[in-house]
Write an enzyme that holds these catalytic residues in place. Structure first.
Site, PDB file in Angstrom:
ATOM      1  N   HIS A   1       0.761  -1.149  -0.056  1.00 25.50           N
ATOM      2  CA  HIS A   1      -0.099   0.135  -0.302  1.00 25.50           C
ATOM      3  C   HIS A   1       0.863   1.156  -0.046  1.00 25.50           C
ATOM      4  O   HIS A   1       2.019   1.029   0.700  1.00 25.50           O
ATOM      5  CB  HIS A   1      -0.848   0.041   1.205  1.00 25.50           C
ATOM      6  CG  HIS A   1      -1.831   1.055   1.426  1.00 25.50           C
ATOM      7  ND1 HIS A   1      -1.544   2.088   1.726  1.00 25.50           N
ATOM      8  CD2 HIS A   1      -3.268   0.743   1.420  1.00 25.50           C
ATOM      9  CE1 HIS A   1      -2.876   2.883   1.712  1.00 25.50           C
ATOM     10  NE2 HIS A   1      -3.697   2.009   1.615  1.00 25.50           N
TER      11      HIS A   1
ATOM     12  N   ASP B   1       2.779  -4.202   8.234  1.00 22.44           N
ATOM     13  CA  ASP B   1       1.747  -3.522   7.939  1.00 22.44           C
ATOM     14  C   ASP B   1       0.432  -4.475   8.300  1.00 22.44           C
ATOM     15  O   ASP B   1       0.199  -5.185   7.372  1.00 22.44           O
ATOM     16  CB  ASP B   1       1.677  -3.007   6.631  1.00 22.44           C
ATOM     17  CG  ASP B   1       0.451  -2.345   6.237  1.00 22.44           C
ATOM     18  OD1 ASP B   1      -0.671  -2.392   6.819  1.00 22.44           O
ATOM     19  OD2 ASP B   1       0.241  -1.677   5.141  1.00 22.44           O
TER      20      ASP B   1
ATOM     21  N   GLN C   1      -4.540  -5.017   7.149  1.00 20.06           N
ATOM     22  CA  GLN C   1      -5.519  -6.183   6.493  1.00 20.06           C
ATOM     23  C   GLN C   1      -5.385  -7.440   7.145  1.00 20.06           C
ATOM     24  O   GLN C   1      -6.189  -8.489   6.653  1.00 20.06           O
ATOM     25  CB  GLN C   1      -5.468  -6.256   4.878  1.00 20.06           C
ATOM     26  CG  GLN C   1      -5.619  -5.063   4.103  1.00 20.06           C
ATOM     27  CD  GLN C   1      -7.053  -4.447   4.196  1.00 20.06           C
ATOM     28  OE1 GLN C   1      -7.867  -5.052   4.699  1.00 20.06           O
ATOM     29  NE2 GLN C   1      -7.205  -3.074   3.796  1.00 20.06           N
TER      30      GLN C   1
ATOM     31  N   LYS D   1     -10.761  -0.308  10.575  1.00 17.99           N
ATOM     32  CA  LYS D   1     -11.074  -1.499   9.883  1.00 17.99           C
ATOM     33  C   LYS D   1     -10.957  -2.695  10.780  1.00 17.99           C
ATOM     34  O   LYS D   1     -11.118  -4.058  10.309  1.00 17.99           O
ATOM     35  CB  LYS D   1      -9.435  -1.693   9.195  1.00 17.99           C
ATOM     36  CG  LYS D   1      -9.257  -0.932   7.848  1.00 17.99           C
ATOM     37  CD  LYS D   1      -8.225  -1.188   6.994  1.00 17.99           C
ATOM     38  CE  LYS D   1      -7.483  -0.041   6.346  1.00 17.99           C
ATOM     39  NZ  LYS D   1      -8.096   0.321   4.914  1.00 17.99           N
TER      40      LYS D   1
ATOM     41  N   CYS E   1      -4.616   2.532  -3.692  1.00 17.11           N
ATOM     42  CA  CYS E   1      -3.386   2.837  -3.035  1.00 17.11           C
ATOM     43  C   CYS E   1      -2.459   1.907  -3.194  1.00 17.11           C
ATOM     44  O   CYS E   1      -1.446   1.815  -2.422  1.00 17.11           O
ATOM     45  CB  CYS E   1      -3.600   3.121  -1.695  1.00 17.11           C
ATOM     46  SG  CYS E   1      -5.051   4.410  -1.290  1.00 17.11           S
TER      47      CYS E   1
HETATM   48  N1  PMP Z   1      -1.958  -0.565   4.567  1.00 14.91           N
HETATM   49  C1  PMP Z   1      -2.930  -1.305   3.995  1.00 14.91           C
HETATM   50  C2  PMP Z   1      -2.422  -2.685   3.621  1.00 14.91           C
HETATM   51  C3  PMP Z   1      -4.282  -0.889   3.725  1.00 14.91           C
HETATM   52  O1  PMP Z   1      -4.866  -1.735   3.416  1.00 14.91           O
HETATM   53  C4  PMP Z   1      -4.330   0.475   4.362  1.00 14.91           C
HETATM   54  C5  PMP Z   1      -5.865   1.166   4.117  1.00 14.91           C
HETATM   55  N2  PMP Z   1      -6.422   0.835   3.038  1.00 14.91           N
HETATM   56  C6  PMP Z   1      -3.523   1.198   4.862  1.00 14.91           C
HETATM   57  C7  PMP Z   1      -2.139   0.604   5.040  1.00 14.91           C
HETATM   58  C8  PMP Z   1      -3.816   2.785   5.287  1.00 14.91           C
HETATM   59  O2  PMP Z   1      -4.751   2.611   6.373  1.00 14.91           O
HETATM   60  P1  PMP Z   1      -5.159   3.820   6.778  1.00 14.91           P
HETATM   61  O3  PMP Z   1      -5.481   4.765   5.723  1.00 14.91           O
HETATM   62  O4  PMP Z   1      -6.156   3.592   8.123  1.00 14.91           O
HETATM   63  O5  PMP Z   1      -4.081   4.602   7.578  1.00 14.91           O
END
Ligand code: PMP
Length: 408
Positions: free
Chosen positions: A123, A200, A203, A226, A366
């Protein structure tokens, strides 16, 4: 799962509505999850009864707020099997957690020529902060390849993680492919080469048991929103010795011990990181979200999602023109399926599905480097959670078939 017929839905009032005249089928859980009533009530209850600033008041309301705010640390500690609640730092979300690790820790230790190892599937939140750190320190980024299941390729990792590697930072579950990475093996590889392992967990923490000791990792980042919690909440977990070495990034009130005119001393970990008035209500409600998840059981959630994947993936793949990204093996999808319908832009697919009440996401998620690797501009993505049912899966399949027919 405890609630056999999936009557979790009763706890999520938002799901009980029609969208465009059709019952809502919410399949955008990788973006954010819905909140159970207990979490929503906790927010209201806090503002109705306990609202006060934490740590600095002796009055009863301030003590109640402080006690509830701090109690969430213990719940997070248990959720991820940390050694101590002092290893749990509150942040705004995964993005902030990763930025703090990059700027507060990595930037201090990296030298020109050092390497930070990521993967093509990360991401942007696990790429851009490291790019910034490389600009400041002269370190460089190295990207791991993926295997045909969309996981980080271990053989490639064995070649690219070496004595130059100082940080390995990887998602445990890809937000696009749903692939689960072999974090334990990767952490071993990192440690063997003297590097630290950052995970990270945006997910993974919502969908499966994540045990930081079992994985033997050094830092973990995840988002409250999440895991059924409020937006604007997140967690940075780190081994205490690393958090002690890490610098705070928000300086000011709350995080100091003594302030002189020219110099200040900071509180201990984790409070030295939490400068200024925090998202107190959000953190307390996050505690309720964790209670809810623990009552259902993370292993049960993982199993439920695997069953849904086993049910829906073959049906989806039978749709004419369905192009799946990632593994065709249901066991290798942590509740996330990315796809395209041949000849259709994913935004058109998502818009057509919305007309049927089915909420999915379309875009680059993203993860532009991954899109480039897959040689696509964007994909559609359906992502499931504990309250989703086989009926939801059927509705997704039906709506996609209808969309396919409509655009034929
Ligand atoms: N890493 C991953 C794998 C994600 O799926 C996400 C959210 N889509 C993020 C980072 C970023 O999370 P946040 O927008 O809650 O900071």
């Amino acid at each position: 799962m405890d609630k056999k017929k999936n009557d979790f839905r009763a706890d999520f009032k938002i799901l009980d509505q029609k969208v465009n005249g059709e019952p809502l089928v919410y399949l955008d859980n990788a973006a954010t999850t819905q909140k159970p009533q207990a979490v929503i009530e906790s927010l209201v209850d806090y503002y109705e009864h306990d609202n006060a600033n934490v740590h600095r008041g002796v009055h009863t309301l301030a003590q109640r707020a402080t006690q509830a705010y701090e109690a969430t640390r213990q719940k997070v500690k248990e959720l991820i099997n940390a050694d101590s609640e002092r290893e749990v730092v509150y942040t705004k979300g995964t993005t902030e957690s990763l930025n703090w690790i990059a700027r507060g820790y990595a930037q201090k230790i990296l030298q020109p020529g050092d390497e930070i190892v990521l993967s093509y599937a990360e991401h942007h939140s696990n790429i851009v902060p490291w790019q910034q750190v490389c600009e400041k320190t002269g370190a460089k980024l190295v990207y791991l390849d993926l295997n045909t299941d969309g996981q980080v390729d271990l053989e490639n990792a064995k070649q690219l993680i070496n004595e130059k590697t100082k940080i390995v930072s990887l998602a445990q579950v890809s937000n696009v492919l749903g692939a689960v990475n072999p974090i334990k093996e990767l952490a071993q590889l990192a440690h063997k080469n003297g590097a630290i392992m950052v995970v990270d967990g945006a997910q993974s923490v919502p969908h499966m048991p994540v045990d930081v000791k079992e994985l033997d990792i050094d830092f973990l980042a995840f988002s409250g929103h999440k895991i059924l919690g409020p937006t604007g909440t997140g967690i940075l977990w780190g081994k205490l010795e690393l958090l002690n070495q890490m610098s705070p990034l928000d300086f000011g009130g709350e995080m100091i011990d003594f302030v002189e005119l020219e110099h200040s001393t900071f509180k201990e970990v984790p409070w030295k990181f939490e400068g200024g008035t925090q998202n107190i209500a959000g953190v307390i409600a996050l505690g309720k979200a964790i209670d809810y998840l623990q009552a259902v059981g993370l292993a049960n959630i993982a199993q439920h999602e695997t069953e849904l994947m086993e049910y829906v993936l073959p049906k989806l793949q039978a749709i004419d023109g369905f192009e799946l990204y990632g593994s065709a093996d249901p066991a290798k999808h942590a509740g996330i399926i990315s796809f395209n319908l041949a000849g259709l832009h994913p935004h058109d697919t998502a818009t057509a599905l919305d007309m049927e009440g089915v909420a999915i996401r379309a875009g680059h998620h993203c993860a532009q480097p991954l899109m480039k690797k897959l040689q696509i501009a964007a994909s559609a993505r359906a992502s499931f959670y504990l309250y989703n049912t086989k009926e939801d899966a059927d509705k997704l399949v039906e709506a996609l078939i209808k969309t396919r027919e409509f655009f034929r």
